[in-house]
Design an enzyme around this catalytic site. Structure first.
Site, PDB file in Angstrom:
ATOM      1  N   CYS A 211       0.809  -1.224   0.000  1.00 50.00           N
ATOM      2  CA  CYS A 211       0.000   0.000   0.000  1.00 50.00           C
ATOM      3  C   CYS A 211       0.840   1.270   0.000  1.00 50.00           C
ATOM      4  CB  CYS A 211      -0.943   0.005   1.191  1.00 50.00           C
ATOM      5  SG  CYS A 211      -2.113  -1.361   1.199  1.00 50.00           S
TER       6      CYS A 211
ATOM      7  N   CYS B  72     -13.822   1.273   6.684  1.00 49.21           N
ATOM      8  CA  CYS B  72     -12.847   0.472   5.933  1.00 49.21           C
ATOM      9  C   CYS B  72     -12.673   1.044   4.535  1.00 49.21           C
ATOM     10  CB  CYS B  72     -13.331  -0.977   5.814  1.00 49.21           C
ATOM     11  SG  CYS B  72     -13.681  -1.794   7.385  1.00 49.21           S
ATOM     12  N   SER B  73     -11.443   1.113   4.054  1.00 47.46           N
ATOM     13  CA  SER B  73     -11.205   1.587   2.691  1.00 47.46           C
ATOM     14  C   SER B  73     -11.679   0.534   1.698  1.00 47.46           C
ATOM     15  CB  SER B  73      -9.727   1.892   2.485  1.00 47.46           C
ATOM     16  OG  SER B  73      -8.932   0.742   2.708  1.00 47.46           O
TER      17      SER B  73
ATOM     18  N   HIS C 106      -8.938   3.613  -2.451  1.00 41.36           N
ATOM     19  CA  HIS C 106      -7.586   3.124  -2.198  1.00 41.36           C
ATOM     20  C   HIS C 106      -7.105   2.186  -3.298  1.00 41.36           C
ATOM     21  CE1 HIS C 106      -4.002   1.914  -0.256  1.00 41.36           C
ATOM     22  NE2 HIS C 106      -4.466   0.934   0.494  1.00 41.36           N
TER      23      HIS C 106
END
Length: 396
Positions: free
Chosen positions: A81, A214-215, A345
């Protein structure tokens, strides 16, 4: 030699399969926008680091060929990430080292629908790069059927609640804040505001985290043009230039695993170390920051990062977000873009998208979400397994 961001661009982040496009289409859109923002041509670019996690080797070349076929070096970057910020860091190093005057950093991701697995390498945790991290979690909390990344961060949230008295409402306040911020961001995947009560009432992904904390998985790309001081002067780009005042990357140390805590395993010690290096290198601290984009992959990680960045003391982050200190009218504006939770994301693009958002604020170009008078900004991007990148940007 100093390095400056003089141009940024990004696509709208979208739910996978929303648009009929390929990853090179995303890069063409974001890269063209960044070059236009800088007022330069692709044939002036000398090197191109490209970040992504889920495409094949040399996908970076295929993507940037849409911008031009000039034969310059293209580097394929994968750091989970933290991939986008790693590509940006390479661009800065190329410039600061004196080897290049103009570098284009690109990040993109075309993802599948559904929850993200344990790593970009698949779900075989015996051989996964993050097996050690999940081993810490399993030893302390067991291993359940919910998505593994939500599990490890959810268990970090439980530890924070047990240790410091953090409440579900404080965790939900992060989600509510970031969804509220994204309502003014045309690039965000979600633009609907929610109350704390609505965030708490959403479907539970892994206790205590609900879906709105939550992404999501996302498609999208971002790009940034990084140049030297002499390039700025030669091309009259002073009005566009945002200085990369300091930047640091850290990886896991023994501190990530020695305690057996999920808080440490998800990267809190890495984030703290990177922030301390950036503050030391720049001579600046959290007291001078105006706007922050940080890695809120889950609401608890925003709270952990407040503490790691020195915005508050250990265990005080729940009270900090509850106080309103991290939104408009407070001490800092954190994740004015909506953050990963609401902006989206796409792993390879996230770190560069953070830099784009902060560049717009420092130039006064962020529209309805503009942080008034912003002069100093901080980006924090973390990848499990592990890398933490902290970047301090400022405008003179």
């Amino acid at each position: 030699m100093k390095a400056y961001i003089v141009g940024v661009g990004m696509t709208k982040f979208e739910k996978p399969e929303t648009r009929d496009w390929q990853y090179w289409d995303m890069v063409r859109e974001a890269g063209t926008a960044a070059l236009a923002d800088a007022g330069i041509r692709y044939d002036q670019v000398e090197q191109v680091p490209v970040g992504y996690c889920f495409q094949a080797s040399t996908a970076g070349q295929r993507a940037v060929y849409e911008l031009g076929l000039t034969g310059v070096p293209v580097y394929n970057v994968n750091n989970n990430c933290a991939t986008g910020s790693t590509a940006l860091m390479l661009a800065r190093q190329f410039v600061e080292g004196g080897g290049s005057d103009c570098v284009l950093a690109v990040g993109f991701e075309k993802m599948a629908r559904g929850a993200l697995g344990g790593s970009s390498g698949g779900d075989d945790f015996a051989t996964s790069p993050v097996a050690r991290h999940y081993g810490i979690m399993a030893a302390g909390h067991g291993f359940e059927m919910s998505p593994p990344t939500a599990q490890i961060f959810g268990n970090a949230a439980r530890e924070h609640m047990e240790r410091y008295g953090t409440t579900p409402a404080q965790l939900a306040a992060v989600g509510a804040k970031n969804h509220r911020h994204s309502a003014h961001n045309p690039y965000a995947q979600f633009q609907d505001p929610y109350t704390v009560e609505e965030v708490l009432a959403a479907r539970t992904v892994h206790r205590p985290l609900t879906k709105l904390q939550c992404s999501p998985t996302s498609d999208g790309a971002a790009a940034a043009v990084v140049v030297s001081e002499r390039f700025v002067e030669r091309h009259g780009l002073g009005e566009r230039a945002v200085e990369i005042a300091a930047q640091a990357m850290t990886t896991d140390t023994g501190a990530s695993f020695a305690s057996g805590s999920c808080i440490d395993a998800v990267g809190a010690p890495m984030s703290k170390a990177a922030a301390e290096q950036v503050y030391a290198a720049s001579g600046l601290g959290p007291d001078v920051l105006d706007v922050i984009e940080l890695h809120d992959c889950f609401s608890v990680n925003e709270l952990l990062t407040y503490e790691a960045l020195g915005l508050c003391g250990e265990g005080e982050s729940g009270k900090l977000v509850e106080s309103g200190a991290t939104t408009y009218g407070g001490r800092w504006v954190v994740n004015p873009s909506g953050g990963l939770i609401s902006k989206g994301h796409p792993l390879g693009a996230t770190g560069i998208a953070q830099a784009a958002e902060l560049t717009w604020h420092l130039r006064g170009e962020a529209g309805a979400r503009q942080v008034p008078g912003a002069r100093t900004a901080l980006a924090h991007n973390i990848g499990l397994g592990g890398a933490a990148v902290v970047t301090l940007l400022r405008r003179g």
